[in-house]
Design a protein around this motif. Structure first.
Motif, short mmCIF file in Angstrom:
data_model
loop_
_atom_site.label_atom_id
_atom_site.label_comp_id
_atom_site.label_asym_id
_atom_site.label_seq_id
_atom_site.Cartn_x
_atom_site.Cartn_y
_atom_site.Cartn_z
N TYR A 25 0.82 -1.22 0.00
CA TYR A 25 0.00 0.00 0.00
C TYR A 25 0.86 1.28 0.00
O TYR A 25 0.67 2.17 -0.81
CB TYR A 25 -0.96 0.00 1.20
CG TYR A 25 -1.91 1.15 1.17
CD1 TYR A 25 -3.06 1.12 0.40
CD2 TYR A 25 -1.62 2.34 1.88
CE1 TYR A 25 -3.92 2.21 0.35
CE2 TYR A 25 -2.47 3.42 1.83
CZ TYR A 25 -3.61 3.34 1.06
OH TYR A 25 -4.45 4.43 0.99
N ARG A 78 -2.30 16.61 4.76
CA ARG A 78 -2.48 16.03 6.10
C ARG A 78 -1.84 16.93 7.16
O ARG A 78 -2.41 17.16 8.21
CB ARG A 78 -1.78 14.66 6.18
CG ARG A 78 -2.35 13.56 5.32
CD ARG A 78 -1.42 12.34 5.42
NE ARG A 78 -1.69 11.35 4.40
CZ ARG A 78 -2.67 10.47 4.45
NH1 ARG A 78 -3.47 10.43 5.47
NH2 ARG A 78 -2.84 9.59 3.48
N GLY A 112 -9.70 4.35 10.54
CA GLY A 112 -9.19 3.76 9.30
C GLY A 112 -7.78 4.26 9.05
O GLY A 112 -7.45 4.69 7.93
N GLY A 126 -5.12 2.93 8.51
CA GLY A 126 -4.37 2.24 7.46
C GLY A 126 -2.98 1.85 7.93
O GLY A 126 -2.79 1.29 9.01
N GLU A 154 -8.15 0.77 13.22
CA GLU A 154 -7.97 0.15 11.90
C GLU A 154 -8.56 -1.28 11.97
O GLU A 154 -7.97 -2.16 12.61
CB GLU A 154 -6.49 0.13 11.51
CG GLU A 154 -6.20 -0.59 10.20
CD GLU A 154 -7.13 -0.20 9.06
OE1 GLU A 154 -7.16 0.97 8.67
OE2 GLU A 154 -7.87 -1.09 8.56
N PRO A 155 -9.73 -1.49 11.33
CA PRO A 155 -10.37 -2.81 11.44
C PRO A 155 -9.70 -3.91 10.63
O PRO A 155 -9.85 -5.09 10.95
CB PRO A 155 -11.80 -2.55 10.92
CG PRO A 155 -11.70 -1.33 10.07
CD PRO A 155 -10.57 -0.53 10.61
N ASP A 156 -8.95 -3.54 9.61
CA ASP A 156 -8.36 -4.58 8.75
C ASP A 156 -7.06 -5.10 9.40
O ASP A 156 -6.14 -4.33 9.67
CB ASP A 156 -8.06 -3.98 7.37
CG ASP A 156 -7.48 -5.00 6.44
OD1 ASP A 156 -8.26 -5.64 5.71
OD2 ASP A 156 -6.24 -5.19 6.45
N SER A 190 -14.52 -0.66 13.84
CA SER A 190 -14.96 -0.10 12.57
C SER A 190 -15.59 1.28 12.81
O SER A 190 -16.06 1.57 13.91
CB SER A 190 -16.00 -1.07 11.99
OG SER A 190 -16.66 -0.50 10.91
N ALA A 191 -15.65 2.08 11.76
CA ALA A 191 -16.20 3.44 11.88
C ALA A 191 -17.65 3.43 12.34
O ALA A 191 -18.10 4.39 12.98
CB ALA A 191 -16.09 4.15 10.54
N SER A 243 -9.01 9.92 6.61
CA SER A 243 -8.46 10.26 5.30
C SER A 243 -8.59 9.04 4.39
O SER A 243 -8.14 7.95 4.73
CB SER A 243 -7.00 10.73 5.39
OG SER A 243 -6.14 9.69 5.71
N LEU A 244 -9.27 9.25 3.28
CA LEU A 244 -9.49 8.21 2.27
C LEU A 244 -10.19 6.99 2.88
O LEU A 244 -9.82 5.85 2.61
CB LEU A 244 -8.15 7.82 1.61
CG LEU A 244 -7.25 8.99 1.18
CD1 LEU A 244 -5.94 8.49 0.60
CD2 LEU A 244 -7.96 9.90 0.19
N VAL A 268 -16.02 2.74 3.54
CA VAL A 268 -16.85 2.15 4.60
C VAL A 268 -18.13 1.59 4.01
O VAL A 268 -18.63 2.07 2.99
CB VAL A 268 -17.18 3.17 5.73
CG1 VAL A 268 -15.92 3.64 6.43
CG2 VAL A 268 -17.98 4.34 5.20
C1 SAM Z 1 -7.51 3.79 1.25
S1 SAM Z 1 -7.14 3.23 2.85
C2 SAM Z 1 -6.64 4.76 3.63
C3 SAM Z 1 -5.76 4.51 4.81
C4 SAM Z 1 -5.32 5.77 5.56
N1 SAM Z 1 -6.40 6.45 6.19
C5 SAM Z 1 -4.56 6.69 4.66
O1 SAM Z 1 -4.96 7.84 4.51
O2 SAM Z 1 -3.54 6.26 4.12
C6 SAM Z 1 -8.75 2.97 3.50
C7 SAM Z 1 -8.73 2.47 4.93
O3 SAM Z 1 -10.06 2.48 5.44
C8 SAM Z 1 -10.22 1.34 6.24
N2 SAM Z 1 -11.64 1.03 6.39
C9 SAM Z 1 -12.45 0.44 5.50
N3 SAM Z 1 -13.68 0.28 6.03
C10 SAM Z 1 -13.63 0.80 7.29
C11 SAM Z 1 -14.56 0.93 8.34
N4 SAM Z 1 -15.82 0.52 8.21
N5 SAM Z 1 -14.16 1.49 9.48
C12 SAM Z 1 -12.89 1.97 9.62
N6 SAM Z 1 -11.95 1.85 8.66
C13 SAM Z 1 -12.32 1.29 7.51
C14 SAM Z 1 -9.45 0.27 5.49
O4 SAM Z 1 -9.16 -0.85 6.31
C15 SAM Z 1 -8.22 1.04 5.05
O5 SAM Z 1 -7.20 0.99 6.01
#
Ligand code: SAM
Length: 209
Positions: free
Chosen positions: A9, A25, A40, A42, A62-64, A89-90, A106-107, A112
């Motif tokens: 990533y 940021r 999230g 990341g 970070e849920p993943d 999760s959010a 961010s992103l 979600v």
């Molecule tokens: C594109 S990445 C962005 C990561 C980081 N925020 C950044 O700016 O680099 C999207 C992130 O959102 C997280 N995500 C997806 N669904 C989510 C949820 N329901 N709750 C919280 N995080 C979530 C993913 O696991 C991933 O880490």
């Protein structure tokens, strides 16, 4: 997200980060203080951009599991900042009502499952005086060629990019959730493919009842 997507990533995003995201940021986060939650988080792209203040207590959710592994590695090996890592999760944030001074995404709203439920949770955990800070890629201007391609490619993009939507109208979702937008900037993400370029970034507060 797969193990390999999480592993690569940062490499995939490096040029975009250097071209604009790091700067965006940094400016968004320069005044955060108190209890701060990044949802999230990341791999921890924002970690070193938080102000180094003793009055700041940082929580990263970070849920993943694969992204969280990268995040924890970065936090412990490369960063001088301390933070509590959560796996929630959010749409189910592990915190009491009115707990945080700032929530940052961010992103994330692009990915979600339920944007409205996630924004309600953010509102729930923010203090009434708190601020919601966002940096999101969004739907282009309706009628533009970018918008047209976002609509056409969204179905496949969601499947290859871990539920990332190209065409979310996140600014409207933030307003619909009961926030007032205090600052917002519209800018194209540089060094990124065209359908992911339109972004919004800014700060919102909870609308008075
Ligand atoms: C594109 S990445 C962005 C990561 C980081 N925020 C950044 O700016 O680099 C999207 C992130 O959102 C997280 N995500 C997806 N669904 C989510 C949820 N329901 N709750 C919280 N995080 C979530 C993913 O696991 C991933 O880490």
């Amino acid at each position: 997200m797969s193990f390999f997507m999480a592993l690569f990533y940062d490499k995939v995003m490096r040029h975009t980060e250097e071209a604009c995201l790091i700067e965006w940021r940094r400016i968004l986060l320069e005044n955060v203080d108190g209890k701060v939650l990044e949802i999230g988080a990341g791999t921890g792209a924002s970690l070193d951009l938080y102000p180094q203040k003793t009055s700041l207590t940082l929580y990263l959710s970070e849920p993943d599991q694969h992204m969280r592994m990268q995040l924890e590695q970065k936090l412990h090996s490369q960063s001088s900042i301390e933070a509590t890592v959560l796996s929630c999760s959010a749409d189910h944030i592990e915190a009491e009502d009115d707990f945080f001074d700032y929530v940052f995404v961010s992103l994330v709203c692009c990915s979600v499952k339920d944007v409205a439920a996630s924004l309600q949770e953010i509102k729930r955990v923010l203090k009434p005086t708190g601020r919601f800070i966002f940096l999101e890629h969004v739907a282009a201007e309706p009628g533009s060629s970018c918008y047209h391609w976002q609509q056409r490619l969204n179905f496949i993009w969601r499947r290859v990019a871990d539920n990332c939507h190209l065409n979310r109208t996140t600014e409207q979702s933030i307003i619909d959730a009961g926030f007032v937008i205090e600052e917002i900037k519209y800018e194209k993400m540089r060094k990124m493919i065209a359908v992911v370029q339109p972004t919004i970034r800014g700060i919102a507060s909870i609308a008075p009842e």
